[in-house]
Design an enzyme around this catalytic site. Structure first.
Site, short mmCIF file in Angstrom:
data_model
loop_
_atom_site.label_atom_id
_atom_site.label_comp_id
_atom_site.label_asym_id
_atom_site.label_seq_id
_atom_site.Cartn_x
_atom_site.Cartn_y
_atom_site.Cartn_z
N LYS A 1 1.40 8.71 -5.33
CA LYS A 1 0.54 8.87 -6.52
C LYS A 1 1.21 9.61 -7.67
O LYS A 1 0.98 9.30 -8.83
CB LYS A 1 -0.77 9.56 -6.13
CG LYS A 1 -1.66 8.67 -5.26
CD LYS A 1 -2.98 9.34 -4.93
CE LYS A 1 -3.73 8.53 -3.89
NZ LYS A 1 -5.04 9.09 -3.56
N ALA B 1 -4.87 15.59 -3.46
CA ALA B 1 -6.23 15.07 -3.30
C ALA B 1 -7.23 15.96 -4.03
O ALA B 1 -8.17 15.49 -4.69
CB ALA B 1 -6.59 14.96 -1.82
N SER C 1 -4.48 0.27 6.21
CA SER C 1 -5.26 0.30 4.96
C SER C 1 -6.41 -0.70 5.00
O SER C 1 -6.25 -1.85 5.41
CB SER C 1 -4.35 -0.04 3.79
OG SER C 1 -5.13 -0.20 2.62
#
Ligand code: ATR
Length: 277
Positions: A68, A134, A17
């Site tokens: 998410k 997404a 990340s």
């Protein structure tokens, strides 16, 4: 530094990340004192780990794959755009002790397209590849810019049709399969499939790009993704990856947490220069 200034990104995998680096650059630029770490957290561990994080004084979390949807369920309150996305990438501790969930992905994409690359969305024919999380996260911010048409194409056609129907704008947004794209052309193609993560490319017919069309992959890597290469090979006016979107969604999260908006251009330039070095 106090415990009150603790932030983190949770995800699995999370090792590569860039978020800790980006938030540290934002903090340095804006004179804020905070810590931001990356923590490997699986879906099974998420609720317990996030609860401990906030109980121990953490102020905000970013959540990435595969967390998410869980973060959406975890938040006490959600912004309108998070509600529409059914996914949360930013959690913020509020003054009253409740946790707000937001989704800054779509806004990050639109800012990168319009502000950083001067790409016009109003009146454009836009194709989104993919009908997963997404894709869901970017649809309403893109729709807000009043495109002429927004087509969602997906390998599993029923998912594209169902996702398009959710937005209740059949005059603008429709869903289909990749083979249905034969004979159509678009001003902007957004790749929101996870194909790039495994160096794959959705089966795209030729002739998809209108004159001066732009290709944009929400994914990014140290080398051009398969889709970015496809765009370059089909003479797109620009074929971009999602590094700018990554920085812009982070800037929006930073603003939610700290009330101050970092300048992004120099940071995008720096990260681009580093990966090209
Ligand atoms: P994310 O949260 O990253 O969107 P997801 O919700 O699992 O992940 O969705 C992945 C998307 O990429 C889906 O639209 C998937 O298509 P299916 O719905 O048919 O599974 C798409 N996808 C993944 N790999 C692909 C590939 N090799 N070619 C085309 N589409 C692909």
């Amino acid at each position: 530094m106090t415990l009150d200034d603790r932030y983190a990104v949770f995800g699995h995998p999370i090792k590569h990340s860039k978020s800790p680096r980006i938030h540290q650059l934002f903090a340095d630029q804006t004179g804020q004192t905070l810590s931001y770490t990356a923590q490997e957290v699986t879906a099974e561990q998420f609720t317990t780990t996030a609860t401990s994080f906030f109980t121990e004084g953490g102020k905000g979390l970013n959540c990435t794959v595969p967390l998410k949807e869980l973060a959406w369920a975890f938040a006490d309150n959600k912004t309108n755009r998070a509600q529409l996305a059914k996914a949360v990438n930013t959690l913020a501790m509020q003054a009253d002790g409740t946790i707000l969930g937001d989704n800054t992905d779509g806004c990050g994409l639109v800012t990168d397209l319009m502000t950083n690359h001067a790409i016009k969305l109003a009146g454009s024919n836009i194709l989104i590849l993919g009908a997963g999380g997404a894709s869901r996260g970017i649809i309403s911010p893109v729709l807000e810019q009043a495109p002429q048409a927004l087509v969602i194409a997906n390998r599993t056609v029923t998912k594209a049709i169902a996702l398009a129907a959710e937005f209740q704008r059949p005059d603008v947004i429709t869903g289909c399969g990749f083979s249905d794209l034969n004979g159509q052309s678009f001003d902007l193609i957004l790749n929101a499939t996870s194909a790039s993560l495994s160096d794959e490319l959705p089966p795209l017919p030729s002739g998809l790009l209108a004159k001066n069309a732009i290709c944009y992959d929400l994914a990014y890597g140290n080398k051009p993704t398969e889709f970015v290469q496809w765009g370059l090979g089909h003479n797109a006016a620009k074929s971009l990856d999602g590094l700018g979107m990554l920085v812009e969604q982070a800037a929006e999260a930073f603003y939610i947490w700290r009330g101050i908006r970092p300048k992004t251009a120099s940071i995008i330039d720096l990260l681009n220069a580093e990966r090209n070095a």
